[in-house]
Design a protein around this motif. Structure first.
Motif, PDB file in Angstrom:
ATOM      1  N   MET A 145       6.088  58.009  80.815  1.00  0.00           N
ATOM      2  CA  MET A 145       5.755  58.311  79.421  1.00  0.00           C
ATOM      3  C   MET A 145       4.291  58.697  79.324  1.00  0.00           C
ATOM      4  N   THR A 146       4.024  59.792  78.671  1.00  0.00           N
ATOM      5  CA  THR A 146       2.641  60.223  78.480  1.00  0.00           C
ATOM      6  C   THR A 146       2.271  60.012  77.021  1.00  0.00           C
ATOM      7  N   TYR A 147       1.009  59.871  76.789  1.00  0.00           N
ATOM      8  CA  TYR A 147       0.514  59.618  75.436  1.00  0.00           C
ATOM      9  C   TYR A 147      -0.365  60.776  74.995  1.00  0.00           C
ATOM     10  N   ARG A 148      -0.271  61.086  73.704  1.00  0.00           N
ATOM     11  CA  ARG A 148      -1.172  62.074  73.101  1.00  0.00           C
ATOM     12  C   ARG A 148      -1.999  61.328  72.074  1.00  0.00           C
ATOM     13  N   PHE A 149      -3.277  61.251  72.318  1.00  0.00           N
ATOM     14  CA  PHE A 149      -4.160  60.568  71.389  1.00  0.00           C
ATOM     15  C   PHE A 149      -4.704  61.583  70.386  1.00  0.00           C
ATOM     16  N   GLY A 150      -4.753  61.156  69.143  1.00  0.00           N
ATOM     17  CA  GLY A 150      -5.275  62.034  68.114  1.00  0.00           C
ATOM     18  C   GLY A 150      -5.295  61.322  66.771  1.00  0.00           C
ATOM     19  N   SER A 151      -5.744  62.043  65.760  1.00  0.00           N
ATOM     20  CA  SER A 151      -5.815  61.484  64.407  1.00  0.00           C
ATOM     21  C   SER A 151      -4.431  61.429  63.784  1.00  0.00           C
ATOM     22  N   VAL A 152      -4.175  60.388  63.012  1.00  0.00           N
ATOM     23  CA  VAL A 152      -2.898  60.203  62.347  1.00  0.00           C
ATOM     24  C   VAL A 152      -3.169  59.814  60.898  1.00  0.00           C
ATOM     25  N   ASN A 153      -2.398  60.388  59.992  1.00  0.00           N
ATOM     26  CA  ASN A 153      -2.471  59.985  58.588  1.00  0.00           C
ATOM     27  C   ASN A 153      -1.662  58.713  58.471  1.00  0.00           C
ATOM     28  N   LEU A 154      -2.352  57.564  58.441  1.00  0.00           N
ATOM     29  CA  LEU A 154      -1.687  56.266  58.442  1.00  0.00           C
ATOM     30  C   LEU A 154      -0.827  56.067  57.204  1.00  0.00           C
ATOM     31  N   GLY A 155      -1.290  56.533  56.061  1.00  0.00           N
ATOM     32  CA  GLY A 155      -0.510  56.397  54.826  1.00  0.00           C
ATOM     33  C   GLY A 155       0.818  57.129  54.933  1.00  0.00           C
ATOM     34  N   LYS A 156       0.781  58.353  55.480  1.00  0.00           N
ATOM     35  CA  LYS A 156       2.002  59.152  55.657  1.00  0.00           C
ATOM     36  C   LYS A 156       2.946  58.466  56.645  1.00  0.00           C
ATOM     37  N   LEU A 157       2.376  57.936  57.736  1.00  0.00           N
ATOM     38  CA  LEU A 157       3.171  57.253  58.744  1.00  0.00           C
ATOM     39  C   LEU A 157       3.878  56.040  58.159  1.00  0.00           C
ATOM     40  N   ILE A 158       3.182  55.276  57.365  1.00  0.00           N
ATOM     41  CA  ILE A 158       3.778  54.083  56.732  1.00  0.00           C
ATOM     42  C   ILE A 158       4.871  54.500  55.769  1.00  0.00           C
ATOM     43  N   THR A 159       4.616  55.539  54.986  1.00  0.00           N
ATOM     44  CA  THR A 159       5.626  56.028  54.038  1.00  0.00           C
ATOM     45  C   THR A 159       6.886  56.496  54.783  1.00  0.00           C
ATOM     46  N   GLU A 160       6.709  57.220  55.871  1.00  0.00           N
ATOM     47  CA  GLU A 160       7.859  57.688  56.666  1.00  0.00           C
ATOM     48  C   GLU A 160       8.634  56.528  57.274  1.00  0.00           C
ATOM     49  N   ALA A 161       7.888  55.505  57.697  1.00  0.00           N
ATOM     50  CA  ALA A 161       8.535  54.353  58.306  1.00  0.00           C
ATOM     51  C   ALA A 161       9.310  53.580  57.258  1.00  0.00           C
TER      52      ALA A 161
END
Length: 181
Positions: A165-181
């Motif tokens: 498994m490889t990882y891609r590090f970068g910026s994430v919109n945490l609010g959007k991620l929480i809403t999607e989850a």
């Protein structure tokens, strides 16, 4: 003589006819062969001596430890059994991961083909659909998308277990991620 000795015949001896360098070499060669022939006997004697010593030590330990010795033997046996069981579990886990990877790849191919056909139908590339047909194709398309997502997750699990498994590090919109989850 060298070929006979190399073949395992340690009784073969070089004949010595002279006292020059060749004669010295032949005598040295015969001495070496005598030593080689003696070596297995010495090893056998040493093995017998050490076996006797270990047997005596084992008997003394049994006398000293009594019941504890039997418990120790049982613990060693249990440890061996646990190691064997652990090896079997690791092999089963490896086979499971391999199956998971193969199954996911095999599922992905037809799911991708269904996605392509569904998208073609929805985009009316093949022709117009009635509303009922379009609703049915849309349901099929959405269900297929969920199946592809599940297959992708299975592939990710297989990659994680295989350490690929490889990882891609970068910026994430945490609010959007929480809403999607």
């Amino acid at each position: 003589v060298v070929m006979k000795i190399a073949g395992g015949d340690l009784r073969a001896r070089a004949r010595v006819f002279s006292t020059d360098e060749i004669g010295i070499l032949a005598r040295s060669f015969n001495q070496m062969t005598d030593r080689l022939a003696q070596y297995p006997l010495e090893l056998e004697q040493e093995v017998r001596r050490q076996t006797k010593e270990l047997t005596n030590t084992n008997l003394r330990l049994q006398e000293l430890l009594g019941e504890s010795y039997e418990s120790a033997k049982l613990l060693v046996r249990r440890d061996l059994e646990l190691n064997r069981s652990n090896e079997k579990l690791e092999e089963a886990d490896r086979l499971k991961s391999e199956f998971l990877s193969i199954a996911a790849h095999q599922l992905r191919t037809p799911a991708t083909a269904l996605k392509w056909v569904g998208r073609s139908l929805l985009d009316k590339e093949i022709g117009a659909l009635t509303q009922d047909q379009e609703d049915a194709v849309l349901k099929m398309y959405n269900t297929n998308e969920r199946m592809i997502e599940l297959v992708d997750q299975l592939l990710n699990v297989a990659r994680i277990e295989e350490g690929r498994m490889t990882y891609r590090f970068g910026s994430v919109n945490l609010g959007k991620l929480i809403t999607e989850a």
